[in-house]
Design a protein around this motif. Structure first.
Motif, PDB file in Angstrom:
ATOM      1  N   LEU A  83       0.800  -1.224   0.000  1.00  0.00           N
ATOM      2  CA  LEU A  83       0.000   0.000   0.000  1.00  0.00           C
ATOM      3  C   LEU A  83       0.831   1.272   0.000  1.00  0.00           C
ATOM      4  N   GLU A  84       1.898   1.283   0.726  1.00  0.00           N
ATOM      5  CA  GLU A  84       2.751   2.478   0.772  1.00  0.00           C
ATOM      6  C   GLU A  84       3.314   2.766  -0.614  1.00  0.00           C
ATOM      7  N   ALA A  85       3.810   1.731  -1.273  1.00  0.00           N
ATOM      8  CA  ALA A  85       4.385   1.915  -2.607  1.00  0.00           C
ATOM      9  C   ALA A  85       3.331   2.337  -3.619  1.00  0.00           C
ATOM     10  N   LEU A  86       2.114   1.859  -3.462  1.00  0.00           N
ATOM     11  CA  LEU A  86       1.046   2.197  -4.397  1.00  0.00           C
ATOM     12  C   LEU A  86       0.397   3.539  -4.092  1.00  0.00           C
ATOM     13  N   SER A  87       0.310   3.889  -2.825  1.00  0.00           N
ATOM     14  CA  SER A  87      -0.399   5.117  -2.462  1.00  0.00           C
ATOM     15  C   SER A  87       0.440   6.376  -2.672  1.00  0.00           C
ATOM     16  N   SER A  88       1.719   6.312  -2.451  1.00  0.00           N
ATOM     17  CA  SER A  88       2.572   7.505  -2.550  1.00  0.00           C
ATOM     18  C   SER A  88       2.505   8.187  -3.915  1.00  0.00           C
ATOM     19  N   PRO A  89       2.659   7.464  -5.019  1.00  0.00           N
ATOM     20  CA  PRO A  89       2.571   8.155  -6.316  1.00  0.00           C
ATOM     21  C   PRO A  89       1.187   8.765  -6.569  1.00  0.00           C
ATOM     22  N   GLY A  90       0.144   8.068  -6.170  1.00  0.00           N
ATOM     23  CA  GLY A  90      -1.204   8.598  -6.362  1.00  0.00           C
ATOM     24  C   GLY A  90      -1.438   9.869  -5.573  1.00  0.00           C
ATOM     25  N   LEU A  91      -0.985   9.876  -4.328  1.00  0.00           N
ATOM     26  CA  LEU A  91      -1.170  11.048  -3.484  1.00  0.00           C
ATOM     27  C   LEU A  91      -0.340  12.233  -3.978  1.00  0.00           C
ATOM     28  N   SER A  92       0.859  11.966  -4.446  1.00  0.00           N
ATOM     29  CA  SER A  92       1.689  13.076  -4.931  1.00  0.00           C
ATOM     30  C   SER A  92       1.176  13.619  -6.264  1.00  0.00           C
ATOM     31  N   THR A  93       0.495  12.799  -7.031  1.00  0.00           N
ATOM     32  CA  THR A  93      -0.027  13.233  -8.326  1.00  0.00           C
ATOM     33  C   THR A  93      -1.206  14.184  -8.176  1.00  0.00           C
ATOM     34  N   VAL A  94      -1.867  14.180  -7.030  1.00  0.00           N
ATOM     35  CA  VAL A  94      -2.979  15.097  -6.790  1.00  0.00           C
ATOM     36  C   VAL A  94      -2.523  16.547  -6.943  1.00  0.00           C
ATOM     37  N   GLY A  95      -1.291  16.827  -6.646  1.00  0.00           N
ATOM     38  CA  GLY A  95      -0.771  18.192  -6.719  1.00  0.00           C
ATOM     39  C   GLY A  95      -0.235  18.605  -8.082  1.00  0.00           C
ATOM     40  N   LYS A  96      -0.391  17.758  -9.069  1.00  0.00           N
ATOM     41  CA  LYS A  96       0.138  18.089 -10.404  1.00  0.00           C
ATOM     42  C   LYS A  96      -0.636  19.218 -11.056  1.00  0.00           C
ATOM     43  N   ARG A  97      -0.029  19.816 -12.059  1.00  0.00           N
ATOM     44  CA  ARG A  97      -0.565  20.996 -12.706  1.00  0.00           C
ATOM     45  C   ARG A  97      -1.694  20.701 -13.684  1.00  0.00           C
ATOM     46  N   TYR A  98      -1.616  19.617 -14.394  1.00  0.00           N
ATOM     47  CA  TYR A  98      -2.586  19.315 -15.450  1.00  0.00           C
ATOM     48  C   TYR A  98      -3.878  18.772 -14.851  1.00  0.00           C
ATOM     49  N   TYR A  99      -4.984  19.402 -15.191  1.00  0.00           N
ATOM     50  CA  TYR A  99      -6.246  19.093 -14.517  1.00  0.00           C
ATOM     51  C   TYR A  99      -6.735  17.681 -14.774  1.00  0.00           C
ATOM     52  N   LYS A 100      -6.510  17.131 -15.948  1.00  0.00           N
ATOM     53  CA  LYS A 100      -6.959  15.754 -16.222  1.00  0.00           C
ATOM     54  C   LYS A 100      -6.198  14.760 -15.349  1.00  0.00           C
ATOM     55  N   VAL A 101      -4.912  14.977 -15.193  1.00  0.00           N
ATOM     56  CA  VAL A 101      -4.086  14.115 -14.340  1.00  0.00           C
ATOM     57  C   VAL A 101      -4.545  14.236 -12.896  1.00  0.00           C
ATOM     58  N   THR A 102      -4.790  15.460 -12.463  1.00  0.00           N
ATOM     59  CA  THR A 102      -5.244  15.698 -11.093  1.00  0.00           C
ATOM     60  C   THR A 102      -6.596  15.056 -10.835  1.00  0.00           C
ATOM     61  N   ALA A 103      -7.524  15.187 -11.770  1.00  0.00           N
ATOM     62  CA  ALA A 103      -8.855  14.594 -11.608  1.00  0.00           C
ATOM     63  C   ALA A 103      -8.755  13.077 -11.492  1.00  0.00           C
ATOM     64  N   GLU A 104      -7.917  12.472 -12.302  1.00  0.00           N
ATOM     65  CA  GLU A 104      -7.724  11.018 -12.222  1.00  0.00           C
ATOM     66  C   GLU A 104      -7.066  10.621 -10.900  1.00  0.00           C
ATOM     67  N   ALA A 105      -6.106  11.409 -10.449  1.00  0.00           N
ATOM     68  CA  ALA A 105      -5.429  11.126  -9.177  1.00  0.00           C
ATOM     69  C   ALA A 105      -6.415  11.210  -8.012  1.00  0.00           C
ATOM     70  N   LEU A 106      -7.339  12.148  -8.060  1.00  0.00           N
ATOM     71  CA  LEU A 106      -8.363  12.244  -7.015  1.00  0.00           C
ATOM     72  C   LEU A 106      -9.261  11.003  -7.043  1.00  0.00           C
ATOM     73  N   GLY A 107      -9.554  10.494  -8.234  1.00  0.00           N
ATOM     74  CA  GLY A 107     -10.305   9.247  -8.345  1.00  0.00           C
ATOM     75  C   GLY A 107      -9.549   8.079  -7.730  1.00  0.00           C
ATOM     76  N   VAL A 108      -8.244   8.052  -7.944  1.00  0.00           N
ATOM     77  CA  VAL A 108      -7.400   7.009  -7.342  1.00  0.00           C
ATOM     78  C   VAL A 108      -7.448   7.124  -5.819  1.00  0.00           C
ATOM     79  N   CYS A 109      -7.415   8.347  -5.307  1.00  0.00           N
ATOM     80  CA  CYS A 109      -7.494   8.555  -3.854  1.00  0.00           C
ATOM     81  C   CYS A 109      -8.810   8.029  -3.293  1.00  0.00           C
ATOM     82  N   GLY A 110      -9.888   8.253  -4.023  1.00  0.00           N
ATOM     83  CA  GLY A 110     -11.180   7.735  -3.589  1.00  0.00           C
ATOM     84  C   GLY A 110     -11.181   6.216  -3.516  1.00  0.00           C
ATOM     85  N   GLU A 111     -10.577   5.574  -4.502  1.00  0.00           N
ATOM     86  CA  GLU A 111     -10.477   4.112  -4.483  1.00  0.00           C
ATOM     87  C   GLU A 111      -9.557   3.647  -3.361  1.00  0.00           C
ATOM     88  N   LEU A 112      -8.518   4.424  -3.108  1.00  0.00           N
ATOM     89  CA  LEU A 112      -7.594   4.092  -2.022  1.00  0.00           C
ATOM     90  C   LEU A 112      -8.315   4.092  -0.674  1.00  0.00           C
TER      91      LEU A 112
END
Length: 116
Positions: free
Chosen positions: A11-40
């Motif tokens: 979980l640590e290895a899988l969650s870290s990239p998803g959580l850090s991607t939430v702060g990215k600049r591109y809105y499509k990437v950020t929206a997908e990362a937020l979806g990953v957080c919800g699944e997490l």
């Protein structure tokens, strides 16, 4: 449940990239990362009781990543909606472990929901 205990080590290895991607600049990437957080959230604290797995170390990193997006005023509508949805899930799932964060989060969440 033994399989979940084995998976929890990743979980640590899988969650870290998803959580850090939430702060990215591109809105499509950020929206997908937020979806990953919800699944997490669902993975970390499922509706069933998992013995031997402590979900608490994941609560605040997930909360912090989503809160940073929720409080951002200048963002795409899709990101805003994903942040609202994800924070609602975090509050409903982890509220018993958020303590002093709830008084800061709930007014922001209500404000964002009113502007949608």
């Amino acid at each position: 449940m033994g399989a979940f205990r084995g998976f929890s080590g990743y979980l640590e290895a899988l969650s870290s990239p998803g959580l850090s991607t939430v702060g990215k600049r591109y809105y499509k990437v950020t929206a997908e990362a937020l979806g990953v957080c919800g699944e997490l959230v669902h993975v970390v604290r499922p509706n069933i009781e998992v013995h031997g797995f402590d979900f608490k170390p994941y609560v605040h990193p997930i909360y912090d990543a989503i809160m940073s997006r929720l409080t951002n005023q200048d963002q795409d509508q899709e990101v805003k909606e994903c942040a609202i949805s994800c924070m609602g899930l975090v509050v409903s799932t982890f509220s018993d472990n958020l303590g002093h964060q709830l008084p800061a989060c709930l007014p922001v969440l209500v404000d964002r929901m009113g502007g949608t």
